[in-house]
Write an enzyme that holds these catalytic residues in place. Structure first.
Site, PDB file in Angstrom:
ATOM      1  N   GLY A  35     -21.183   6.011   5.060  1.00 18.40           N
ATOM      2  CA  GLY A  35     -20.332   6.448   3.944  1.00 18.40           C
ATOM      3  C   GLY A  35     -20.937   6.126   2.599  1.00 18.40           C
ATOM      4  O   GLY A  35     -21.219   4.966   2.296  1.00 18.40           O
ATOM      5  N   LYS A  80       0.861  -1.175   0.000  1.00 18.46           N
ATOM      6  CA  LYS A  80       0.000   0.000   0.000  1.00 18.46           C
ATOM      7  C   LYS A  80       0.901   1.230   0.000  1.00 18.46           C
ATOM      8  O   LYS A  80       2.023   1.176   0.482  1.00 18.46           O
ATOM      9  CB  LYS A  80      -0.870   0.005   1.272  1.00 18.46           C
ATOM     10  CG  LYS A  80      -2.106   0.835   1.171  1.00 18.46           C
ATOM     11  CD  LYS A  80      -3.284   0.068   0.603  1.00 18.46           C
ATOM     12  CE  LYS A  80      -4.510   0.944   0.501  1.00 18.46           C
ATOM     13  NZ  LYS A  80      -5.688   0.231   0.019  1.00 18.46           N
ATOM     14  N   GLY A  84     -19.669   6.792  -0.622  1.00 22.01           N
ATOM     15  CA  GLY A  84     -18.686   7.057  -1.665  1.00 22.01           C
ATOM     16  C   GLY A  84     -18.778   6.019  -2.771  1.00 22.01           C
ATOM     17  O   GLY A  84     -19.850   5.467  -3.045  1.00 22.01           O
TER      18      GLY A  84
HETATM   19  P1  NAD Z   1     -14.803   7.418  -0.983  1.00 19.51           P
HETATM   20  O1  NAD Z   1     -13.787   8.413  -0.593  1.00 19.51           O
HETATM   21  O2  NAD Z   1     -15.325   7.394  -2.364  1.00 19.51           O
HETATM   22  O3  NAD Z   1     -16.085   7.509  -0.017  1.00 19.51           O
HETATM   23  C1  NAD Z   1     -16.026   7.643   1.359  1.00 19.51           C
HETATM   24  C2  NAD Z   1     -17.332   8.299   1.800  1.00 19.51           C
HETATM   25  O4  NAD Z   1     -17.394   8.254   3.215  1.00 19.51           O
HETATM   26  C3  NAD Z   1     -17.433   9.768   1.384  1.00 19.51           C
HETATM   27  O5  NAD Z   1     -18.706  10.020   0.816  1.00 19.51           O
HETATM   28  C4  NAD Z   1     -17.248  10.522   2.710  1.00 19.51           C
HETATM   29  O6  NAD Z   1     -17.929  11.752   2.726  1.00 19.51           O
HETATM   30  C5  NAD Z   1     -17.833   9.520   3.687  1.00 19.51           C
HETATM   31  N1  NAD Z   1     -17.398   9.674   5.077  1.00 19.51           N
HETATM   32  C6  NAD Z   1     -16.176  10.008   5.540  1.00 19.51           C
HETATM   33  N2  NAD Z   1     -16.181  10.048   6.872  1.00 19.51           N
HETATM   34  C7  NAD Z   1     -17.418   9.696   7.269  1.00 19.51           C
HETATM   35  C8  NAD Z   1     -18.056   9.543   8.532  1.00 19.51           C
HETATM   36  N3  NAD Z   1     -17.404   9.771   9.673  1.00 19.51           N
HETATM   37  N4  NAD Z   1     -19.355   9.178   8.551  1.00 19.51           N
HETATM   38  C9  NAD Z   1     -20.036   8.967   7.417  1.00 19.51           C
HETATM   39  N5  NAD Z   1     -19.495   9.112   6.194  1.00 19.51           N
HETATM   40  C10 NAD Z   1     -18.197   9.462   6.134  1.00 19.51           C
HETATM   41  O7  NAD Z   1     -14.141   5.991  -0.598  1.00 19.51           O
HETATM   42  P2  NAD Z   1     -14.547   4.555  -1.171  1.00 19.51           P
HETATM   43  O8  NAD Z   1     -13.720   4.242  -2.367  1.00 19.51           O
HETATM   44  O9  NAD Z   1     -16.032   4.431  -1.228  1.00 19.51           O
HETATM   45  O10 NAD Z   1     -13.973   3.631  -0.003  1.00 19.51           O
HETATM   46  C11 NAD Z   1     -14.646   3.537   1.244  1.00 19.51           C
HETATM   47  C12 NAD Z   1     -13.922   2.546   2.137  1.00 19.51           C
HETATM   48  O11 NAD Z   1     -13.827   1.281   1.472  1.00 19.51           O
HETATM   49  C13 NAD Z   1     -12.478   2.932   2.470  1.00 19.51           C
HETATM   50  O12 NAD Z   1     -12.168   2.457   3.763  1.00 19.51           O
HETATM   51  C14 NAD Z   1     -11.657   2.165   1.448  1.00 19.51           C
HETATM   52  O13 NAD Z   1     -10.341   1.924   1.882  1.00 19.51           O
HETATM   53  C15 NAD Z   1     -12.475   0.882   1.367  1.00 19.51           C
HETATM   54  N6  NAD Z   1     -12.280   0.126   0.132  1.00 19.51           N
HETATM   55  C16 NAD Z   1     -12.590   0.697  -1.073  1.00 19.51           C
HETATM   56  C17 NAD Z   1     -12.426  -0.034  -2.232  1.00 19.51           C
HETATM   57  C18 NAD Z   1     -12.808   0.519  -3.570  1.00 19.51           C
HETATM   58  O14 NAD Z   1     -12.889  -0.261  -4.539  1.00 19.51           O
HETATM   59  N7  NAD Z   1     -13.062   1.819  -3.710  1.00 19.51           N
HETATM   60  C19 NAD Z   1     -11.919  -1.345  -2.176  1.00 19.51           C
HETATM   61  C20 NAD Z   1     -11.643  -1.907  -0.919  1.00 19.51           C
HETATM   62  C21 NAD Z   1     -11.821  -1.162   0.229  1.00 19.51           C
END
Ligand code: NAD
Length: 369
Positions: free
Chosen positions: A186, A87, A188
């Site tokens: 969240g 990472k 996202g």
């Molecule tokens: P992202 O940045 O697109 O979305 C994160 C969302 O969480 C945002 O909308 C943000 O406003 C919200 N957020 C942040 N703090 C918050 C809180 N305290 N309460 C509520 N909402 C909150 O990220 P993502 O790509 O959706 O990833 C989310 C999680 O999943 C991360 O931990 C990431 O490491 C993990 N992950 C993502 C992927 C992927 O394919 N994108 C793969 C494996 C793991």
């Protein structure tokens, strides 16, 4: 300490016990301070996203990189993708400091490692950013360009949905989401897609995001309830699906949880490994994050196969997350251990005996344009 110069980028090796290679990357001109952590490459070259975050200190960034890299080793071993775990983190505010110079300098550092580490998008780093990094190195996946796999988010979300089904099956004897209440933290790339799948499967949704405009828009679209972001963990529900931050399951939060199971896409949900046992003692079924959120990894890893990327290829394996989690729940029950311990033991076993070790070198089909 070994210092390798590549253009203006300095790579300084940090000696961290239990990690194959950890480097601090600096390019003062580009404003870059980053860490690339390679945990274990027994099963293949390390693969893992690049997180861009304004960490409060270097030590905080290092701790995050190390935890995330180790999690990637376990995730890759369980998903059988022929990769090890790594990472990277860039210490910067993605809204203010993410310049092309910074991304190119980071790419030069990845290139200098000669393919031992392959990067991808992560929190704060989009597919467009990865496209910029690609100009400096071919060791990337998840580009928006042709011959690449694009945004892994929808695949991570589908794997998480399948994991929620497996968790419901273990708790209620049926994997149907119909009428079950799921609280999603969240909205996202992962959370938003997950909400869509859960909606069509008939779940009652409770949502939260720190971005209140986004929260209201999504809630209106799906007729979901909303709760403030400091309340979502403590909402009464069948399944809590953390899809935002790591470390949310800790001594402060766990006693206040009111869910029957935890199954979400966020990385590093447990603050410390022992929190899995605390959840088990409270009879809250926990889906180990590195098992349930492997859909994105499964998707990006396919683009490195000889035949190149096709979205149907990872579909079967992402769906299999259901069976993998089900098996881990059974092993944990039989061995009287936490689900996290069962999953870590399975990953350790695979690494020890080289099960799923890569036989053919990755093929990078994408181009810089
Ligand atoms: P992202 O940045 O697109 O979305 C994160 C969302 O969480 C945002 O909308 C943000 O406003 C919200 N957020 C942040 N703090 C918050 C809180 N305290 N309460 C509520 N909402 C909150 O990220 P993502 O790509 O959706 O990833 C989310 C999680 O999943 C991360 O931990 C990431 O490491 C993990 N992950 C993502 C992927 C992927 O394919 N994108 C793969 C494996 C793991």
């Amino acid at each position: 300490m070994a210092v390798l110069e590549k253009n203006l980028v300095a790579l300084e090796r940090l000696n961290i016990k239990g990690y194959e290679q950890v480097v601090q990357v600096t390019d003062k001109k580009a404003g870059l301070t980053a860490i690339i952590a390679i945990h274990d490459t027994t099963l293949g070259p390390a693969l893992g996203g690049t997180r861009i975050q304004p960490y409060a200190s270097f030590d905080e960034a290092l701790e995050d990189a190390l935890r995330l890299a180790k999690g990637m080793t376990y995730k890759a071993a369980i998903a059988e993708v022929g990769h090890g775990g790594g990472k990277s983190v860039i210490i910067a505010d993605p809204k203010k400091h993410k310049t092309p110079e910074l991304l190119l300098a980071f790419g030069a550092a990845v290139e200098a490692l000669g393919g031992q580490y392959i990067c991808a998008e992560d929190v704060g780093c989009s597919t467009e950013d990865v496209k910029m990094i690609r100009r400096a190195t071919k060791y990337v996946v998840g580009l928006p360009a042709a011959k690449s796999s694009g945004d892994p988010g929808p695949f991570t979300a589908w794997g998480t949905f399948r994991g929620i089904q497996a968790t419901l099956k273990k708790i209620f004897g049926s994997d149907s989401c119909e009428g079950r209440t799921v609280a999603v933290q969240g909205l996202g790339n992962v959370g938003l897609n997950l909400v869509e799948y859960l909606f069509w499967a008939g779940a009652n949704l409770i949502l939260s995001d720190i971005d209140s405009a986004k929260l209201q828009k999504v809630a209106a679209k799906y007729g979901a309830k909303t709760v403030p972001s400091d309340q979502i963990l403590y909402t009464e529900c069948d399944i809590l699906a953390p899809c935002a931050l790591g470390g949310i399951l800790n001594d402060q939060t766990i006693p206040k949880l009111r869910c029957k199971g935890i199954a979400g896409g966020a990385n590093n949900q447990l603050l410390k490994p022992y929190h899995a046992k605390v959840l088990r003692d409270l009879r809250i079924l926990y889906a180990p994050d590195f098992v349930i959120n492997a859909g994105g990894l499964l998707n990006v890893s396919v683009e490195l196969e000889e035949e190149g990327y096709h979205p149907a290829l990872p579909r079967f394996k992402v769906n299999q997350i259901y069976d993998t989690l089900g098996a881990i729940y059974e092993i944990a029950e039989r061995n009287n251990e936490s689900t996290n311990d069962a999953a870590v033991a399975l990953a350790d076993y695979r690494i020890k005996y080289g099960i799923g070790k890569r036989a053919i070198a990755p093929v990078f089909h994408h181009t810089a344009e």
